[in-house]
Design a protein around this motif. Structure first.
Motif, short mmCIF file in Angstrom:
data_model
loop_
_atom_site.label_atom_id
_atom_site.label_comp_id
_atom_site.label_asym_id
_atom_site.label_seq_id
_atom_site.Cartn_x
_atom_site.Cartn_y
_atom_site.Cartn_z
N UNK A 69 42.80 26.52 35.21
CA UNK A 69 41.98 25.68 36.09
C UNK A 69 40.68 25.81 36.22
N UNK A 70 39.80 25.08 36.23
CA UNK A 70 38.20 25.24 36.46
C UNK A 70 37.97 25.99 37.41
N UNK A 71 38.40 25.98 38.48
CA UNK A 71 38.00 26.57 39.82
C UNK A 71 38.63 27.96 39.99
N UNK A 72 39.35 28.57 39.06
CA UNK A 72 40.02 29.78 39.04
C UNK A 72 39.05 30.90 39.13
N UNK A 73 39.31 32.07 39.64
CA UNK A 73 38.49 33.15 39.31
C UNK A 73 38.28 33.82 38.13
N UNK A 74 37.30 34.52 37.67
CA UNK A 74 37.22 34.90 36.28
C UNK A 74 38.35 35.87 36.00
N UNK A 75 38.63 35.93 34.73
CA UNK A 75 39.93 36.86 34.78
C UNK A 75 39.20 38.45 34.45
N UNK A 76 39.85 39.41 34.65
CA UNK A 76 39.45 40.73 34.65
C UNK A 76 39.19 40.94 32.79
N UNK A 77 38.66 41.79 32.48
CA UNK A 77 38.37 42.19 31.15
C UNK A 77 39.61 42.77 30.58
N UNK A 78 39.90 42.26 29.40
CA UNK A 78 41.36 42.71 28.97
C UNK A 78 41.03 43.33 27.70
N UNK A 99 42.36 46.70 34.23
CA UNK A 99 42.23 47.32 35.45
C UNK A 99 41.85 46.33 36.43
N UNK A 100 42.41 46.36 37.53
CA UNK A 100 42.08 45.42 38.75
C UNK A 100 40.84 46.01 39.49
N UNK A 101 40.38 45.62 40.59
CA UNK A 101 39.47 45.83 41.32
C UNK A 101 39.70 47.22 42.17
N UNK A 102 40.81 47.37 42.39
CA UNK A 102 41.49 48.45 43.01
C UNK A 102 41.73 49.87 42.11
N UNK A 103 41.35 49.46 40.75
CA UNK A 103 41.67 50.68 39.71
C UNK A 103 43.01 50.84 39.20
N UNK A 104 43.67 49.78 39.58
CA UNK A 104 45.20 49.69 39.11
C UNK A 104 45.37 49.34 37.84
N UNK A 105 45.81 49.93 36.78
CA UNK A 105 45.95 49.54 35.40
C UNK A 105 47.37 48.74 35.26
N UNK A 106 47.34 47.63 34.66
CA UNK A 106 48.36 46.63 34.31
C UNK A 106 48.64 46.58 32.83
N UNK A 107 49.87 46.53 32.36
CA UNK A 107 50.16 46.31 31.01
C UNK A 107 50.95 44.86 30.90
N UNK A 108 50.44 44.34 29.90
CA UNK A 108 51.13 42.94 29.67
C UNK A 108 51.37 43.03 28.06
N UNK A 109 53.07 42.72 27.92
CA UNK A 109 53.21 42.85 26.47
C UNK A 109 54.50 41.81 26.28
N UNK A 110 54.55 41.58 24.93
CA UNK A 110 55.57 40.51 24.38
C UNK A 110 56.38 41.49 23.61
#
Length: 161
Positions: free
Chosen positions: A2-11, A22-33
């Motif tokens: 969606x065009x009005x979505x916030x920008x994604x974090x750098x992946x 890593x989000x703004x609170x410094x929490x690291x997320x892993x996304x995997x398939x």
């Protein structure tokens, strides 16, 4: 997306099927398939998808996480033959919250090209919420729907559409 979505974090792309941010609170997320078709060959080009976060920092409202996940999924589904299975289990009792969150993201970011089928399974206190996602123009669509249904019926799961 969606065009009005916030920008994604750098992946950071560790490989074609493994991402982190890593989000703004410094929490690291892993996304995997992970390939599902290796165990269930009829689910051609189908992968399970997982989101894991490091640490125990409490969740804060952060719309950029959704935008980042949508961006990674957009990359994944750029190959129209890909399909994805999402499994939410009840080990922590939050399976319905995870499914609802992902459903909201799906409806918000779906540009009309995606389809999904939801299913529920369980025994006793253990519950699984499963969903398969694929492009509507996926050339294996019929085979995927049939294979997903057979997998569910073989395991006595009930499809909820």
């Amino acid at each position: 997306m969606a065009s009005h979505s916030p920008l994604p974090y750098e992946v950071k792309m560790n490989d074609e099927l493994n991402y982190e941010f890593v989000n703004r609170d410094g929490v690291k997320y892993h996304l995997y398939f992970m390939p599902v078709y290796e165990v269930y060959p009829d689910l051609v080009n189908t992968y399970s998808f997982s989101i894991e976060r490091e640490g125990t920092t409490p969740h804060t409202l952060d719309r950029r996480i959704a935008s980042t996940v949508a961006d990674v999924l957009h990359r994944f589904f750029a190959k129209i033959e890909n399909a994805m299975i999402m499994v939410c289990d009840s080990t922590d009792g939050k399976q319905h919250q995870r499914r609802n969150l992902f459903d909201r993201w799906f409806h918000y970011y779906n540009d009309g090209t995606m389809a999904t089928i939801n299913a529920e399974a369980g025994e006793g206190d253990y519950e699984l919420l499963l969903s398969i996602y694929f492009k509507k123009n996926n050339p294996y669509r019929q085979q995927l729907v049939k294979a997903f249904s057979e997998l569910l019926s073989r395991d006595f799961y009930e499809i909820v559409i």
